[in-house]
Design an enzyme around this catalytic site. Structure first.
Site, PDB file in Angstrom:
ATOM      1  N   ASN A 132       0.767  -1.238   0.207  1.00  0.00           N
ATOM      2  CA  ASN A 132       0.212  -0.282  -0.005  1.00  0.00           C
ATOM      3  C   ASN A 132       1.004   1.190  -0.041  1.00  0.00           C
ATOM      4  O   ASN A 132       2.241   0.791   0.334  1.00  0.00           O
ATOM      5  CB  ASN A 132      -0.967  -0.088   1.464  1.00  0.00           C
ATOM      6  CG  ASN A 132      -1.730   0.277   1.465  1.00  0.00           C
ATOM      7  OD1 ASN A 132      -2.686   1.669   0.029  1.00  0.00           O
ATOM      8  ND2 ASN A 132      -3.773   0.490   1.744  1.00  0.00           N
ATOM      9  N   PHE A 133       0.391   2.720  -0.504  1.00  0.00           N
ATOM     10  CA  PHE A 133       0.453   3.558   0.287  1.00  0.00           C
ATOM     11  C   PHE A 133       1.908   3.696  -0.886  1.00  0.00           C
ATOM     12  O   PHE A 133       2.562   4.399  -0.913  1.00  0.00           O
ATOM     13  CB  PHE A 133       1.791   3.857   1.554  1.00  0.00           C
ATOM     14  CG  PHE A 133       0.110   3.937   2.165  1.00  0.00           C
ATOM     15  CD1 PHE A 133      -0.441   5.004   2.044  1.00  0.00           C
ATOM     16  CD2 PHE A 133       0.262   2.988   3.589  1.00  0.00           C
ATOM     17  CE1 PHE A 133      -2.019   4.849   3.230  1.00  0.00           C
ATOM     18  CE2 PHE A 133      -0.929   2.663   4.617  1.00  0.00           C
ATOM     19  CZ  PHE A 133      -1.436   3.638   4.836  1.00  0.00           C
ATOM     20  N   LEU A 134       2.138   3.333  -1.898  1.00  0.00           N
ATOM     21  CA  LEU A 134       3.158   3.513  -3.502  1.00  0.00           C
ATOM     22  C   LEU A 134       2.889   4.340  -3.765  1.00  0.00           C
ATOM     23  O   LEU A 134       1.367   5.191  -4.368  1.00  0.00           O
ATOM     24  CB  LEU A 134       2.847   2.404  -4.843  1.00  0.00           C
ATOM     25  CG  LEU A 134       3.264   2.857  -5.628  1.00  0.00           C
ATOM     26  CD1 LEU A 134       4.871   2.563  -5.408  1.00  0.00           C
ATOM     27  CD2 LEU A 134       3.070   1.599  -6.741  1.00  0.00           C
ATOM     28  N   LEU A 190      -6.749  -0.871   3.234  1.00  0.00           N
ATOM     29  CA  LEU A 190      -7.173   0.490   3.239  1.00  0.00           C
ATOM     30  C   LEU A 190      -6.974   1.954   2.392  1.00  0.00           C
ATOM     31  O   LEU A 190      -5.759   0.960   1.618  1.00  0.00           O
ATOM     32  CB  LEU A 190      -6.028   1.160   4.679  1.00  0.00           C
ATOM     33  CG  LEU A 190      -6.193  -0.038   5.967  1.00  0.00           C
ATOM     34  CD1 LEU A 190      -5.311   0.554   7.330  1.00  0.00           C
ATOM     35  CD2 LEU A 190      -7.791   0.186   6.624  1.00  0.00           C
ATOM     36  N   THR A 227      -4.063  -3.115  -3.976  1.00  0.00           N
ATOM     37  CA  THR A 227      -5.844  -3.286  -4.598  1.00  0.00           C
ATOM     38  C   THR A 227      -4.704  -1.596  -5.256  1.00  0.00           C
ATOM     39  O   THR A 227      -4.611  -1.425  -5.374  1.00  0.00           O
ATOM     40  CB  THR A 227      -6.409  -2.653  -3.952  1.00  0.00           C
ATOM     41  OG1 THR A 227      -5.892  -1.570  -2.753  1.00  0.00           O
ATOM     42  CG2 THR A 227      -7.635  -3.741  -3.025  1.00  0.00           C
TER      43      THR A 227
END
Lengths: 421, 250
Positions: free
Chosen positions: A169-171, A421, A205
């Site tokens: 996440n948070f790329l 998230l 995602t």
């Protein structure tokens, strides 16, 4: 609208229309002919023929930790890797500022996710987290953080297989550096760091279509503060509906309706763990959560995670769970508002209470805690109840992807039991 | 061919961002819109939007204006138009968004918004012409309807009058016209809401001030839930004070 030379919001309308245009062009409803990066990765590809002989399993040949390169991937000159320390307020602030200015925007550049620092701590430090998987890139000379990617450990069951995975996440890459093609390097580097822990699968995602989703889900939105949502351009007033009627349509009671509903507490963790486990069994992709993980993910924390249970007045047993998390977005270029506070549905388990009633209480609680909109995907059993709860369909889709894992059959949204998230 | 298409896609992305930044005029945006539709969907076969839908008509016309172009030619003209309007765009675009970071392109969640519900703006509008005119803020059409003998207090589906619409949308000229023609300033819709309730809910202060000062106005009128307009109004509307629930009735 004042100051709009056309006098009636023509400019806004056109901007909205142009937003829709870029969506047609780049949302990727159809696969591209080739994917320069993803075509080289161990992910399911679009041209694979689905056949009855394919069973679920890894895509790469089995490897061991000894096969994994010990050195980080090379970065362009003048950049260097950094492992971010989330416990340090200063370093967390750097991540927060990078994401605030450069993370996901809508197609029309009107909203940008604005994760709070508390939210990032919650999201990045679940039980068993590895600091090495909070992976940043700095400009060597100035020390400025310009890119970030993260992984957190999770056991995710896909069909019959419980996989030891990371959730990626948070790329995020600084806008000025997007031409340097840092994202593929970040992905390869986090993969390497995860492989060093003998983990070979990942879940992630994205809104865009990449090779190849395991599930495709649709966003839905329920207005809690319609006047503000219209003012900031999140939704619009239906041409044949008055504002007065719109407000009436979305009006909610002030207090939840289910007797025995209360904030979740630490003592509920064992019961909630069991409740979740038995509920998630009905889904084809879902996390397997330990008590420790439930304690982390569902501990009530205002403006981060709101969790409630229904306790039976007769037996004192916990029968239902509802939860949502807070994810504000900066509103770009609006005089009246600078923040849109969205609630996102998290894990919700109907037991003694029917799901529509439980979700309606979630809406009431989200509204009374100052959220402007309640967002949900058509995962779990949501599809059946979203319309009656006055959710409207969103303009965004969310695709779920697996890294180095192939499934024999795509999973329908209604069989997705995993929230990322 | 492929080059034109690629350049066109990059240009379309750039225009999307530039439009949000306000660097392009409405006239330019309309031309981009028309060429975009022609380039991606081909000739316009949508019906002409109604007279009151000014934006819809402007966009429809822009699309029609590009009707003679092939899809490829429309793409070419789109890129050319952008190059004329903002000569530096190609360089800025390469250094800026590649599209990969939008909508969580590399992973992460999606910034989704409410999609427009198409069904409520399509299909024939069954509302009487006077209500349509009030909704659109078209004083000329409202005057014509009244001239033709329309009842100023005729009702829509929710029992609302043209005055409710003018109040809700803040169309002062129509509101004054309706009052001049004897529209009932205290008309209640099916939930007991008056035009002043509507103006208060929609925060249309100008309309509310006109209504509050209108002859025959009963300021303390309550809706079905027992609320006065002042109960529903934003803070600081002093001209409604004294008629909050529990307060003195006017």
């Amino acid at each position: 609208m004042a100051g709009d030379p056309a006098g009636d919001g023509l400019a806004e309308r056109l901007r909205a229309a142009l937003g829709a245009i870029t969506m047609d062009g780049s949302d990727g409803r159809r696969p591209k002919a080739n994917y320069a990066f993803w075509g080289t990765q161990p992910v399911a590809q679009f041209n694979e023929q689905p056949g009855s002989t394919v069973t679920d399993g890894p895509i790469d040949k089995p490897k061991t930790v000894a096969d994994v390169c010990k050195e980080p991937y090379g970065l362009p000159q003048n950049f260097e890797w950094v492992t971010c320390n989330i416990d340090s307020d200063a370093e967390l602030k750097e991540i927060y500022e990078l994401l605030s200015a450069h993370y996901v925007e809508d197609d029309d550049n009107m909203f940008r996710f604005a994760y709070s620092k508390e939210f990032l701590r919650w999201a990045l430090q679940p039980p068993g987290y590895q600091q090495a998987w909070h992976c940043g890139v700095r400009v060597a000379a100035s020390g400025k953080l310009v890119a970030f990617i993260s992984g957190i450990p999770a056991t995710v069951r896909v069909n019959a297989c419980a996989l030891k995975t990371v959730e990626i996440n948070f790329l995020c890459v600084h806008k000025k550096l997007r031409h340097k093609r840092l994202a593929p390097v970040l992905i390869k580097e986090i993969t390497r760091r995860v492989n060093l822990h003998d983990i070979w699968q990942a879940v992630y995602t994205a809104g865009v279509l990449l090779p190849k989703p395991v599930a495709e889900c649709q966003y839905w939105h329920r207005s809690l503060n319609p006047k503000k949502l219209i003012a900031v351009g999140f939704s619009r007033l239906a041409p044949r509906m008055t504002m007065a009627r719109t407000l009436k349509l979305y009006k909610l009671p002030e207090a939840p309706q289910t007797p025995g509903l209360r904030q979740m507490e630490d003592r509920d963790v064992p019961q909630v763990t069991a409740l979740l486990a038995s509920y998630l069994r009905h889904y084809l992709i879902a996390p397997e959560l330990s008590e420790e993980e439930v304690r982390h993910w569902l501990a009530f924390q205002a403006d981060v995670i709101y969790s409630y249970v229904v306790e039976s007045p007769e037996t004192g047993r916990v029968t239902d769970l509802l939860s949502f998390y807070t994810l504000p977005s900066s509103v770009i270029g609006n005089d009246q508002y600078d923040l849109l506070k969205a609630a996102y549905m998290f894990y919700t388990v109907p037991g003694a209470t029917p799901l529509p009633q439980l979700m309606n209480d979630a809406l009431i609680l989200a509204h009374s805690t100052g959220h402007d909109v309640f967002n949900a995907l058509d995962i779990f059993e949501n599809e059946k109840i979203l319309k009656e709860l006055k959710f409207g369909i969103g303009d965004g889709k969310l695709r779920y992807y697996l890294f180095n894992w192939r499934v024999a059959r795509d999973i329908p949204a209604s069989k997705v039991g995993l929230v990322m998230l | 061919m492929a080059d034109v298409e690629q350049e066109f896609e990059a240009a379309a992305q750039y225009v999307g961002a530039a439009a949000a930044g306000g660097t392009l005029s409405d006239a330019q945006l309309l031309r981009f819109y028309g060429l975009y539709k022609q380039a991606t969907a081909g000739p316009c076969d949508a019906p002409k939007p109604s007279f009151f839908d000014r934006r819809g008509r402007a966009k429809w016309q822009a699309w029609k204006d590009a009707a003679a172009l092939s899809m490829e030619e429309a793409q070419r003209q789109y890129v050319q138009l952008l190059s004329e309007a903002l000569p530096g765009w190609a360089g800025a675009s390469a250094a800026g968004s590649s599209g990969a970071a939008k909508r969580g392109g590399g992973g992460g969640p999606v910034q989704s918004r409410m999609a427009d519900a198409a069904e409520d703006s399509e299909g024939p509008d069954a509302a009487p012409p006077l209500l349509q005119a009030a909704r659109a803020g078209d004083a000329g059409a409202a005057a014509a309807a009244l001239q033709a003998g329309a009842d100023p207090d005729q009702r829509g589906n929710d029992g609302e009058t043209a005055l409710h619409w003018a109040a809700d949308r803040g169309h002062i000229a129509v509101l004054q016209l309706l009052l001049q023609h004897g529209a009932d300033v205290n008309a209640a819709d099916s939930d007991g809401l008056t035009p002043l309730h509507y103006a208060a809910l929609a925060e249309q202060r100008g309309a509310a001030e006109q209504l509050a000062a209108a002859p025959g106005m009963r300021l303390g009128q309550r809706n079905g839930d027992g609320e006065t307009p002042a109960d529903l109004a934003p803070e600081g509307w002093a001209f409604l004070q004294g008629c909050r629930s529990g307060g003195e009735e006017a």
